[in-house]
Motif scaffolding. Structure first.
Motif, PDB file in Angstrom:
ATOM      1  N   PHE A 101       0.840  -1.198   0.000  1.00 41.17           N
ATOM      2  CA  PHE A 101       0.000   0.000   0.000  1.00 41.17           C
ATOM      3  C   PHE A 101       0.877   1.252   0.000  1.00 41.17           C
ATOM      4  CE2 PHE A 101      -2.640   3.339   1.774  1.00 41.17           C
ATOM      5  CZ  PHE A 101      -3.858   3.139   1.136  1.00 41.17           C
ATOM      6  N   LYS A 102       1.875   1.274   0.887  1.00 45.49           N
ATOM      7  CA  LYS A 102       2.759   2.442   0.978  1.00 45.49           C
ATOM      8  C   LYS A 102       3.560   2.645  -0.305  1.00 45.49           C
ATOM      9  CE  LYS A 102       3.500   2.690   5.968  1.00 45.49           C
ATOM     10  NZ  LYS A 102       4.525   2.605   7.029  1.00 45.49           N
ATOM     11  N   ASN A 103       4.019   1.566  -0.930  1.00 45.07           N
ATOM     12  CA  ASN A 103       4.775   1.694  -2.177  1.00 45.07           C
ATOM     13  C   ASN A 103       3.897   2.218  -3.316  1.00 45.07           C
ATOM     14  OD1 ASN A 103       7.220   0.968  -1.069  1.00 45.07           O
ATOM     15  ND2 ASN A 103       7.057  -1.173  -1.659  1.00 45.07           N
ATOM     16  N   GLY A 108       2.722   7.264  -6.439  1.00 44.24           N
ATOM     17  CA  GLY A 108       1.656   8.157  -6.901  1.00 44.24           C
ATOM     18  C   GLY A 108       0.608   7.418  -7.716  1.00 44.24           C
ATOM     19  N   ALA A 109       0.485   6.117  -7.474  1.00 38.59           N
ATOM     20  CA  ALA A 109      -0.434   5.276  -8.244  1.00 38.59           C
ATOM     21  C   ALA A 109      -1.806   5.217  -7.568  1.00 38.59           C
ATOM     22  CB  ALA A 109       0.164   3.872  -8.400  1.00 38.59           C
ATOM     23  N   ASP A 110      -2.555   6.319  -7.646  1.00 31.23           N
ATOM     24  CA  ASP A 110      -3.857   6.365  -6.984  1.00 31.23           C
ATOM     25  C   ASP A 110      -4.826   5.334  -7.558  1.00 31.23           C
ATOM     26  OD1 ASP A 110      -3.897   7.806  -9.369  1.00 31.23           O
ATOM     27  OD2 ASP A 110      -5.360   9.274  -8.639  1.00 31.23           O
ATOM     28  N   TRP A 111      -4.644   4.924  -8.814  1.00 29.99           N
ATOM     29  CA  TRP A 111      -5.490   3.886  -9.400  1.00 29.99           C
ATOM     30  C   TRP A 111      -5.223   2.525  -8.751  1.00 29.99           C
ATOM     31  CZ3 TRP A 111      -1.281   6.052 -11.659  1.00 29.99           C
ATOM     32  CH2 TRP A 111      -0.247   5.210 -12.066  1.00 29.99           C
ATOM     33  N   LEU A 112      -4.118   2.404  -8.004  1.00 31.83           N
ATOM     34  CA  LEU A 112      -3.805   1.153  -7.311  1.00 31.83           C
ATOM     35  C   LEU A 112      -4.134   1.225  -5.830  1.00 31.83           C
ATOM     36  CD1 LEU A 112      -0.425   0.183  -9.035  1.00 31.83           C
ATOM     37  CD2 LEU A 112      -2.732  -0.656  -9.542  1.00 31.83           C
ATOM     38  N   LYS A 135       3.633   9.469   3.047  1.00 38.80           N
ATOM     39  CA  LYS A 135       3.864  10.848   2.601  1.00 38.80           C
ATOM     40  C   LYS A 135       4.865  11.556   3.508  1.00 38.80           C
ATOM     41  CE  LYS A 135       1.369  11.286  -1.080  1.00 38.80           C
ATOM     42  NZ  LYS A 135       2.003  11.548  -2.363  1.00 38.80           N
ATOM     43  N   GLN A 136       4.755  11.330   4.817  1.00 34.42           N
ATOM     44  CA  GLN A 136       5.660  11.993   5.764  1.00 34.42           C
ATOM     45  C   GLN A 136       7.067  11.414   5.726  1.00 34.42           C
ATOM     46  OE1 GLN A 136       3.556  11.815   9.495  1.00 34.42           O
ATOM     47  NE2 GLN A 136       2.169  13.460   8.915  1.00 34.42           N
TER      48      GLN A 136
END
Length: 174
Positions: A101-103, A108-112, A135-136
């Motif tokens: 999920f973090k990767n 930036g793969a919002d579709w995933l 993000k942090q």
């Protein structure tokens, strides 16, 4: 030439027609999305097989499967030998759910990371937490600025300008 090198030469060819590359990646991302949707339906099941068998299982051509294996490798519990893999190399798709999920967020793969299948794995709060953590993790935070008349951070009790800030030498790095 290794399968991975063939994939990377094709997918990252700077001399290729830009339209062809855009179509290649659009097609790849759609296929990738479908494979992840399938894998996330049973996230604790370790899918294994040869590169060729997995390509057939997910209805992908061999090069697309190689690209997928390249992309997921950093999210696997045990990375695959992608540098030297061939059609008959045994590979595993046993992934770490949080890391995957973090990767996806990092890429930036919002579709995933926005796939509805994640909702059966992590509740909304957990997804938000993982998103924020990722993000942090890439945010560089500057330390508090030290002014000449501030106490020196080394704890000597002296003013910074009389201690580590003296003559610009031996500056205290925060």
């Amino acid at each position: 030439m290794s399968l991975l090198k063939q994939w990377r030469d094709k997918a990252y060819d700077e001399s290729a027609n830009k339209g062809d590359l855009q179509r290649l990646w659009a097609d790849y991302f759609e296929k990738e999305k479908n494979v992840y949707a399938e894998l996330l339906k049973n996230p604790d099941e370790e899918v294994k097989g040869t590169v060729k068998e997995l390509a057939e299982k997910f209805n992908l051509d061999l090069m697309t499967m190689v690209g997928f294996l390249d992309g997921i490798n950093d999210s696997l519990k045990t990375p695959n030998p992608i540098e030297e893999m061939e059609e008959d190399t045994e590979v595993s798709l046993g992934f770490d759910k949080e890391l995957l999920f973090k990767n996806m967020v990092a890429a930036g793969a919002d579709w995933l990371y926005g796939l509805p299948e994640w909702n059966d794995i992590f509740d909304e709060e957990t997804q938000k937490r993982l998103y924020q953590e990722q993000k942090q993790s890439g945010t560089v935070k500057k330390g508090k600025k030290i002014y000449p008349n501030d106490p020196c951070p080394c704890g000597s009790g002296k003013k910074y300008k009389k201690c580590h800030g003296r003559n610009g030498a031996n500056r205290f790095e925060n």
